[in-house]
Enzyme design. Structure first.
Site, PDB file in Angstrom:
ATOM      1  N   SER A 137       9.801  10.298  -3.684  1.00  0.00           N
ATOM      2  CA  SER A 137      11.135  10.546  -3.148  1.00  0.00           C
ATOM      3  C   SER A 137      12.171   9.653  -3.827  1.00  0.00           C
ATOM      4  CB  SER A 137      11.089  10.293  -1.634  1.00  0.00           C
ATOM      5  OG  SER A 137      12.359  10.282  -1.096  1.00  0.00           O
ATOM      6  N   TYR A 150       8.896   5.227 -14.954  1.00  0.00           N
ATOM      7  CA  TYR A 150       8.249   5.850 -13.786  1.00  0.00           C
ATOM      8  C   TYR A 150       9.121   6.987 -13.258  1.00  0.00           C
ATOM      9  CZ  TYR A 150       6.260   6.309  -9.044  1.00  0.00           C
ATOM     10  OH  TYR A 150       5.705   6.784  -7.877  1.00  0.00           O
TER      11      TYR A 150
HETATM   12  N1  LIG Z   1       2.551   4.297  -2.377  1.00  0.00           N
HETATM   13  C1  LIG Z   1       3.843   4.668  -2.419  1.00  0.00           C
HETATM   14  O1  LIG Z   1       4.734   4.026  -1.816  1.00  0.00           O
HETATM   15  C2  LIG Z   1       4.250   5.904  -3.181  1.00  0.00           C
HETATM   16  C3  LIG Z   1       5.565   6.359  -3.045  1.00  0.00           C
HETATM   17  C4  LIG Z   1       5.960   7.493  -3.738  1.00  0.00           C
HETATM   18  C5  LIG Z   1       5.054   8.164  -4.532  1.00  0.00           C
HETATM   19  N2  LIG Z   1       3.791   7.708  -4.651  1.00  0.00           N
HETATM   20  C6  LIG Z   1       2.872   8.458  -5.508  1.00  0.00           C
HETATM   21  O2  LIG Z   1       1.714   8.781  -4.755  1.00  0.00           O
HETATM   22  C7  LIG Z   1       0.596   8.937  -5.641  1.00  0.00           C
HETATM   23  C8  LIG Z   1      -0.587   8.151  -5.091  1.00  0.00           C
HETATM   24  O3  LIG Z   1      -0.270   6.765  -5.179  1.00  0.00           O
HETATM   25  P1  LIG Z   1      -0.895   5.693  -4.175  1.00  0.00           P
HETATM   26  O4  LIG Z   1       0.227   5.049  -3.505  1.00  0.00           O
HETATM   27  O5  LIG Z   1      -1.974   6.331  -3.395  1.00  0.00           O
HETATM   28  O6  LIG Z   1      -1.454   4.634  -5.255  1.00  0.00           O
HETATM   29  P2  LIG Z   1      -2.862   3.935  -5.441  1.00  0.00           P
HETATM   30  O7  LIG Z   1      -3.467   3.561  -4.134  1.00  0.00           O
HETATM   31  O8  LIG Z   1      -2.617   2.878  -6.455  1.00  0.00           O
HETATM   32  O9  LIG Z   1      -3.753   5.091  -6.082  1.00  0.00           O
HETATM   33  C9  LIG Z   1      -3.488   5.556  -7.380  1.00  0.00           C
HETATM   34  C10 LIG Z   1      -4.615   6.467  -7.801  1.00  0.00           C
HETATM   35  O10 LIG Z   1      -4.331   6.937  -9.123  1.00  0.00           O
HETATM   36  C11 LIG Z   1      -5.522   6.852  -9.893  1.00  0.00           C
HETATM   37  N3  LIG Z   1      -5.234   6.594 -11.295  1.00  0.00           N
HETATM   38  C12 LIG Z   1      -4.454   5.608 -11.802  1.00  0.00           C
HETATM   39  N4  LIG Z   1      -4.507   5.623 -13.138  1.00  0.00           N
HETATM   40  C13 LIG Z   1      -5.341   6.661 -13.471  1.00  0.00           C
HETATM   41  C14 LIG Z   1      -5.790   7.189 -14.705  1.00  0.00           C
HETATM   42  N5  LIG Z   1      -5.443   6.647 -15.887  1.00  0.00           N
HETATM   43  N6  LIG Z   1      -6.629   8.249 -14.700  1.00  0.00           N
HETATM   44  C15 LIG Z   1      -7.021   8.786 -13.519  1.00  0.00           C
HETATM   45  N7  LIG Z   1      -6.630   8.338 -12.320  1.00  0.00           N
HETATM   46  C16 LIG Z   1      -5.790   7.277 -12.305  1.00  0.00           C
HETATM   47  C17 LIG Z   1      -6.272   5.670  -9.302  1.00  0.00           C
HETATM   48  O11 LIG Z   1      -7.661   5.830  -9.535  1.00  0.00           O
HETATM   49  P3  LIG Z   1      -8.553   4.911 -10.510  1.00  0.00           P
HETATM   50  O12 LIG Z   1      -8.022   3.527 -10.438  1.00  0.00           O
HETATM   51  O13 LIG Z   1      -9.949   5.117 -10.002  1.00  0.00           O
HETATM   52  O14 LIG Z   1      -8.355   5.554 -11.838  1.00  0.00           O
HETATM   53  C18 LIG Z   1      -5.969   5.791  -7.822  1.00  0.00           C
HETATM   54  O15 LIG Z   1      -6.921   6.618  -7.181  1.00  0.00           O
HETATM   55  C19 LIG Z   1       1.084   8.490  -7.015  1.00  0.00           C
HETATM   56  O16 LIG Z   1       1.393   9.626  -7.792  1.00  0.00           O
HETATM   57  C20 LIG Z   1       2.354   7.713  -6.719  1.00  0.00           C
HETATM   58  O17 LIG Z   1       3.252   7.754  -7.800  1.00  0.00           O
HETATM   59  C21 LIG Z   1       3.356   6.592  -3.994  1.00  0.00           C
END
Ligand SMILES: NC(=O)c1ccc[n+]([C@@H]2O[C@H](COP(=O)([O-])OP(=O)(O)OC[C@H]3O[C@@H](n4cnc5c(N)ncnc54)[C@H](OP(=O)(O)O)[C@@H]3O)[C@@H](O)[C@H]2O)c1
Length: 237
Positions: A137, A150
């Site tokens: 968002s 990003y």
């Molecule tokens: N948390 C927030 O506040 C927030 C807000 C807005 C949007 N988002 C979005 O939500 C999504 C999930 O994020 P999250 O917050 O759940 O983060 P997270 O807990 O850090 O999880 C990120 C995931 O992405 C995978 N990943 C990272 N690099 C990778 C690679 N090179 N190849 C394959 N997998 C990869 C990681 O798996 P491995 O380490 O096993 O590869 C992990 O499972 C993301 O797209 C993020 O941009 C998050």
């Protein structure tokens, strides 16, 4: 009646955060799962947390690397749903940012989802399936200092989702972008540390909130398509 019985769902980023929560919510509803991530131990932990009768396949795939064909565990699986949760955030201002980190974010956040969607499209079209892109968002609305790469990657991801929807709706495939605000995951905890802010996860969105919304969107009648869902924490920090 379990809502995903008989459906095979690919979840990227399944080893952590939102992807993990989505995978665990789906297995409660009897989906067959294909979990994608790089960290095999954490993928195994998620698989072990599933009900014993769940069909779970873990697939190690680095989305930042160039790949042009599906790993064997994703071929001919009859995939019904693809949920893109994997993402990377590296904060740095342009003057000091590394090109490798720019490429990394473009790889995980844009090129990887584009390629995986493309390679799974024949299966998704066959199934008249669904694709969900977890976007951001904040990145859509304000590219803050240090967040340029990003935010650019997430704006690009939005364009890919919107364009793909125009291409595949007529073939029976629905496409949704989900735009979370700050969510209590390791990505957010790291961001708080870099910003020097107190991390109070109880005041943020929970990964399970996003999982619940995504499952709801995926189970709407076929007459409806939710194109965009924006979700922000209710409590203001
Ligand atoms: N948390 C927030 O506040 C927030 C807000 C807005 C949007 N988002 C979005 O939500 C999504 C999930 O994020 P999250 O917050 O759940 O983060 P997270 O807990 O850090 O999880 C990120 C995931 O992405 C995978 N990943 C990272 N690099 C990778 C690679 N090179 N190849 C394959 N997998 C990869 C990681 O798996 P491995 O380490 O096993 O590869 C992990 O499972 C993301 O797209 C993020 O941009 C998050």
């Amino acid at each position: 009646m379990k809502r995903f019985r008989g459906q095979t769902v690919v979840v990227t980023g399944a080893s952590s955060g939102i992807g993990r929560a989505v995978a665990l919510a789906l297995q409660e509803e009897e989906a067959s799962l294909i979990l994608i991530g790089r960290d095999e131990n954490r993928l195994s932990e998620v698989a072990a947390a599933c009900r014993p009768d769940t069909s779970v396949v873990s697939c190690k795939l680095d989305l930042a690397r160039s790949f042009e064909e599906l790993p064997p565990s994703l071929r001919d699986r009859g995939v019904d749903i693809l949920v893109h949760c994997a993402g990377r955030l590296v904060i740095d201002e342009m003057i000091s940012a590394r090109l490798d980190d720019f490429d990394l974010q473009m790889g995980v956040n844009v090129r990887g989802p584009w390629m995986l969607s493309r390679l799974l499209l024949p299966q998704l079209i066959e199934a008249r399936g669904q694709i969900v892109f977890v976007n951001s968002s904040i990145a859509q609305h304000s590219a803050r200092a240090g967040h340029g790469a990003y935010a650019a990657s997430k704006v690009a991801l939005r364009a890919i989702a919107d364009s793909l929807r125009e291409e595949v709706n007529a073939l029976g495939v629905r496409v949704t972008s989900v735009y979370p605000g700050r969510t209590a995951t390791s990505m957010q905890e790291n961001l708080h540390a870099q910003e020097g802010r107190d991390y109070r996860p109880e005041r943020l969105l929970q990964p399970e909130d996003l999982a619940s919304i995504i499952l709801h969107v995926l189970t709407l009648p076929e007459t409806a398509e939710v194109r965009d869902v924006s979700v922000r924490p209710f409590m203001k920090t």
